[in-house]
Design an enzyme around this catalytic site. Sequence first.
Site, PDB file in Angstrom:
ATOM      1  N   TYR A 248       3.866  -5.595  17.663  1.00  0.00           N
ATOM      2  CA  TYR A 248       4.217  -4.845  16.454  1.00  0.00           C
ATOM      3  C   TYR A 248       5.084  -3.638  16.802  1.00  0.00           C
ATOM      4  CZ  TYR A 248       3.647  -1.482  12.674  1.00  0.00           C
ATOM      5  OH  TYR A 248       3.883  -0.543  11.707  1.00  0.00           O
TER       6      TYR A 248
ATOM      7  N   SER B   3       7.056   3.444  13.338  1.00  0.00           N
ATOM      8  CA  SER B   3       5.633   3.567  13.660  1.00  0.00           C
ATOM      9  C   SER B   3       5.428   4.333  14.958  1.00  0.00           C
ATOM     10  CB  SER B   3       5.025   2.173  13.800  1.00  0.00           C
ATOM     11  OG  SER B   3       3.725   2.241  14.347  1.00  0.00           O
ATOM     12  N   ALA B   4       4.330   5.067  15.019  1.00  0.00           N
ATOM     13  CA  ALA B   4       3.952   5.761  16.246  1.00  0.00           C
ATOM     14  C   ALA B   4       3.570   4.794  17.356  1.00  0.00           C
ATOM     15  CB  ALA B   4       2.788   6.698  15.976  1.00  0.00           C
ATOM     16  N   THR B   5       3.353   3.520  17.023  1.00  0.00           N
ATOM     17  CA  THR B   5       3.008   2.551  18.073  1.00  0.00           C
ATOM     18  C   THR B   5       4.135   2.380  19.074  1.00  0.00           C
ATOM     19  OG1 THR B   5       3.759   0.727  16.669  1.00  0.00           O
ATOM     20  CG2 THR B   5       1.404   1.245  16.624  1.00  0.00           C
TER      21      THR B   5
ATOM     22  N   LYS C 129       9.184  -2.748  15.899  1.00  0.00           N
ATOM     23  CA  LYS C 129       9.669  -1.524  15.265  1.00  0.00           C
ATOM     24  C   LYS C 129      10.723  -0.837  16.141  1.00  0.00           C
ATOM     25  CE  LYS C 129       7.296  -1.300  11.403  1.00  0.00           C
ATOM     26  NZ  LYS C 129       7.948  -1.286  10.073  1.00  0.00           N
TER      27      LYS C 129
ATOM     28  N   TYR D 148       0.825  -1.212   0.000  1.00  0.00           N
ATOM     29  CA  TYR D 148       0.000   0.000   0.000  1.00  0.00           C
ATOM     30  C   TYR D 148       0.865   1.271   0.000  1.00  0.00           C
ATOM     31  CZ  TYR D 148      -3.188   3.468   2.161  1.00  0.00           C
ATOM     32  OH  TYR D 148      -3.925   4.591   2.473  1.00  0.00           O
TER      33      TYR D 148
ATOM     34  N   ARG E 224      -6.900   8.898  16.843  1.00  0.00           N
ATOM     35  CA  ARG E 224      -5.659   8.684  16.108  1.00  0.00           C
ATOM     36  C   ARG E 224      -5.366   9.881  15.215  1.00  0.00           C
ATOM     37  NH1 ARG E 224      -5.809   5.420  19.391  1.00  0.00           N
ATOM     38  NH2 ARG E 224      -5.588   3.151  19.288  1.00  0.00           N
TER      39      ARG E 224
ATOM     40  N   TYR F 104       5.564   7.084  11.595  1.00  0.00           N
ATOM     41  CA  TYR F 104       4.327   7.658  11.092  1.00  0.00           C
ATOM     42  C   TYR F 104       3.115   7.062  11.759  1.00  0.00           C
ATOM     43  CZ  TYR F 104       5.290   4.132   7.385  1.00  0.00           C
ATOM     44  OH  TYR F 104       5.621   3.017   6.660  1.00  0.00           O
ATOM     45  N   PHE F 105       2.058   7.854  11.653  1.00  0.00           N
ATOM     46  CA  PHE F 105       0.883   7.589  12.446  1.00  0.00           C
ATOM     47  C   PHE F 105      -0.094   6.700  11.665  1.00  0.00           C
ATOM     48  CE2 PHE F 105       3.288  10.192  15.018  1.00  0.00           C
ATOM     49  CZ  PHE F 105       2.747  10.233  16.289  1.00  0.00           C
TER      50      PHE F 105
ATOM     51  N   SER G 211       3.247 -11.198   0.100  1.00  0.00           N
ATOM     52  CA  SER G 211       2.476 -11.827   1.174  1.00  0.00           C
ATOM     53  C   SER G 211       1.271 -10.973   1.561  1.00  0.00           C
ATOM     54  CB  SER G 211       3.361 -12.063   2.403  1.00  0.00           C
ATOM     55  OG  SER G 211       3.835 -10.832   2.924  1.00  0.00           O
TER      56      SER G 211
ATOM     57  N   ARG H 122      -9.650  -3.876  21.643  1.00  0.00           N
ATOM     58  CA  ARG H 122      -8.713  -4.806  21.020  1.00  0.00           C
ATOM     59  C   ARG H 122      -7.399  -4.779  21.784  1.00  0.00           C
ATOM     60  NH1 ARG H 122      -7.669  -3.617  14.801  1.00  0.00           N
ATOM     61  NH2 ARG H 122      -6.926  -1.690  15.776  1.00  0.00           N
TER      62      ARG H 122
END
Length: 337
Positions: free
Chosen positions: A148, A124-126, A152, A11, A230, A176-177, A34, A292
Amino acid sequence: MMILLTGGAGYIGLHTAAVLVEAGHEVVLFDNFSNSKPAGLKRLEAIIGRAVPCVEGDVRSRQDLDGLFDQYPIGAVVHFAGLKAVGESQAQPLRYYDNNVGGSLALLAAMQRAEVRRIVFSSSATIYGNADSNPIPETAALRPANVYGRSKLMVEEILRDLHAAAPGWSIALLRYFNPVGAHPGGLIGEDPNDIPNNLMPFVTQVAVGRRPELQVFGGDYPTPDGTGVRDYIHVMDLAEGHRAALDWALRDPRELLTANLGTGRGCSVLELVRAFEQVSGKAIPHRIVARRAGDVAACWSDPSLARERLGWTATRSLDDMCRDAWNWQRNNPQGFA
């Protein structure tokens, strides 16, 4: 010189490839398909007016990577290849560490052998987890709440150690968010395999009738409407952020730069749903379900450092994100199929 995009058929990879080619760069894509589809390459060709080379291979394979660097005059790498679903990472931690951390190690070793020392890493912002406050600057504490995010962060630490030991590297860590939207021409967009793990493709699939309703994970967060907040960023803004970071690396600064890519604005799940309904004219049936695992209540960026160091800022609105996502999905109800 060519720019290698690992996970380049995915993507974000396809949109970044389009932006880089239109900016005058030569690119080669590397992907194991994948979570992407070869049909996306034909759509990219239609956008930019020519074919882009794409090599099928696994980022964990030394043989695949060495063959790639032997075949093409690669001068810099944008590293996207990785698994990225928060919930899935909680259920399959070994798979995520193997792919995200192991793949990054294999790539960096191959780059070292090929003497390629410029890399833009898709972080990632995570990695911030439950931040103490919003907006979140790059100096915030790093305490990811899921596998995840931890994968990162591990790669970021590896890159910091590499830069300290071998300061000839130019490294950009882009945190990035939440990427959403699609190319405005409607030829490429987000087309996940199976059930979407991200909000916007789930919303658009409900809008075209592929899903009966949207499940909203958690309605009791300490946010204005109880749903998660978010920082949604248009994928074209994100792609342009990667171009800016790559241009920075190609100026050969021999530095390590960490930058948030976001809009600096928080938006709740229900706010996004209402914006999409307004833009598309489609009602989105939704139901609040349990939270979640691994999700946080609220997370949005302070993007000022990217503006100062990279000359980049997000320019597209939430309506733009919804409009382009809907344009993609309604013209491609089954995605790339």
